[in-house]
Motif scaffolding. Structure first.
Motif: not given
Length: 400
Positions: A197-220
């Motif tokens: 459960v901990f690894v799944a939550i950490a993986f999902i959190t990592m993916m959300v943060i990475s996706l947010a960074w990518l969206i922000f980067y390409y918009i800018q």
């Protein structure tokens, strides 16, 4: 603004994954990769019925450092404390007919000291194996035992109920023979349910943060690229407009420009013969190589701040730049910036005459002077007096 590259996002995502694995690792490191169960067989003669009672079960567990091999012997109990931690502990081994017991197996309780100390005490008394029974609070469970450095002596653990029953028989003086065999190999699960459960939550959190960074980067990045494209397009248009301003090649002895006295307000150098000058709508003159880069960045006259682009009829939006006055210009001084030359179109020959006017007003009034002079015929350079002391009188006479 400096933009971070996508590689930096990948590295940050990898760091989060390593952090998650590091947090899960302590629980995994504490467990063996595999362990073996032990077959425990006991036999004794019931004094009341004179019948042999036998029992076989796969209830034991080999220690982590124990050799996976069989052993047998009569059970012996430590004198004094049941844990058998004292280095001088002696063991009592009931034997049939009172004869010496060899080989024998030490039966000790868990606790009081580490497993290694228990095993070494029994090994010094020539025990062929050591059986440790678990504490009462663990019931029928057995646990892993770490006892590195105890040699080749066989070590197993049994549950508390089984160990207590065997202890009571030995305390009554009943010889109990135990045989230890190799049981089933078990692969230890390194990841528990909570870890998953901990690894799944950490993986999902990592993916959300990475996706947010990518969206922000390409918009800018998109906005930055569009801004750069508009800026380059604007500079091209501005360069074309600047190219429409008249230029003139300075000649020595030419009326209207004293090559030894007048200078360019941008580079603060005197005009010399064969210098190519640019003439602005406000009739200030500068070296073409000096004023063209200035106009590309600022669009205004360095002397009077006239917007050259608007003065030529182009109403483009001004760039967000900070206007700085040209070096060397001082109010009230008479220089090349205060005397202006208007040249004819570039299509005419260098020897053709070009118009000019002079003023002693301050630089901010040049814009008004431009409006007053629009549509009027200006005097030729040849009509200008060579002496600048007569400029005011000359201008007054022209106006009258």
């Amino acid at each position: 603004m400096a933009w971070r590259r996508p590689e930096a996002r990948v590295r940050s995502g990898g760091a989060l994954a390593l952090l998650a694995l590091a947090l899960c690792a302590p629980a995994a490191r504490g467990r063996a990769l595999e362990w073996y169960s032990a077959l425990v067989s006991t036999a004794y003669v019931d004094p009341q019925t004179n019948l042999t009672v036998r029992s076989v079960s796969e209830s034991g567990r080999f220690g982590d450092s124990s050799p996976r091999e069989g052993a047998q012997g009569l059970l012996g109990l430590p004198d004094g404390h049941p844990e058998g931690c004292d280095p001088d502990t002696r063991f009592h081994v009931p034997a049939p007919g009172g004869r010496a017991a060899a080989p024998w197996v030490a039966l000790v309780a868990r606790g009081g000291c580490i497993f290694k100390d228990k095993v070494l005490v029994a090994a010094r008394r020539n025990a062929s194996a050591v059986v440790v029974y678990n504490e009462e609070r663990y019931g029928n469970l057995t646990a892993a035992m770490s006892h590195a450095g105890t040699g080749n002596i066989v070590v197993i653990m049994v549950s508390y109920p089984e160990g207590r029953g065997l202890r009571e028989l030995v305390q009554k003086g009943i010889p109990v023979k135990m045989t230890i065999g190799i049981g089933t190999r078990h692969v230890q699960e390194l990841i528990s349910g909570q870890s998953v459960v901990f690894v799944a939550i950490a993986f999902i959190t990592m993916m959300v943060i990475s996706l947010a960074w990518l969206i922000f980067y390409y918009i800018q990045r998109f906005l930055y690229t569009g801004s750069q494209f508009r800026s380059q397009s604007h500079r091209k248009e501005t360069k074309k407009v600047i190219g429409q301003l008249p230029v003139h090649t300075v000649k020595r002895g030419e009326k209207g420009i004293d090559v030894d006295a007048e200078n360019c307000a941008v580079c603060i150098e005197n005009f010399k013969a064969k210098d190519v000058v640019r003439i602005l709508p406000c009739k200030h003159i500068f070296h073409r190589t000096c004023i063209d880069p200035w106009l590309l960045d600022h669009r205004t006259c360095p002397m009077c701040k006239l917007d050259v682009i608007k003065a030529l009829g182009y109403w483009a939006e001004p760039e967000d730049t900070q206007e700085t006055p040209a070096p060397g210009s001082t109010p009230g001084s008479v220089s090349a910036a205060n005397s202006s030359v208007a040249a004819p179109d570039e299509g005419r020959s260098e020897g053709s005459s070009f118009t000019a006017s002079a003023t002693h007003e301050s630089a901010p009034q040049c814009g008004a002077a431009l409006k007053d002079d629009t549509g009027e015929n200006t005097a030729l350079l040849g009509e200008w007096p060579a002496d600048y002391k007569t400029l005011s009188r000359y201008q007054s006479s022209k106006e009258n």
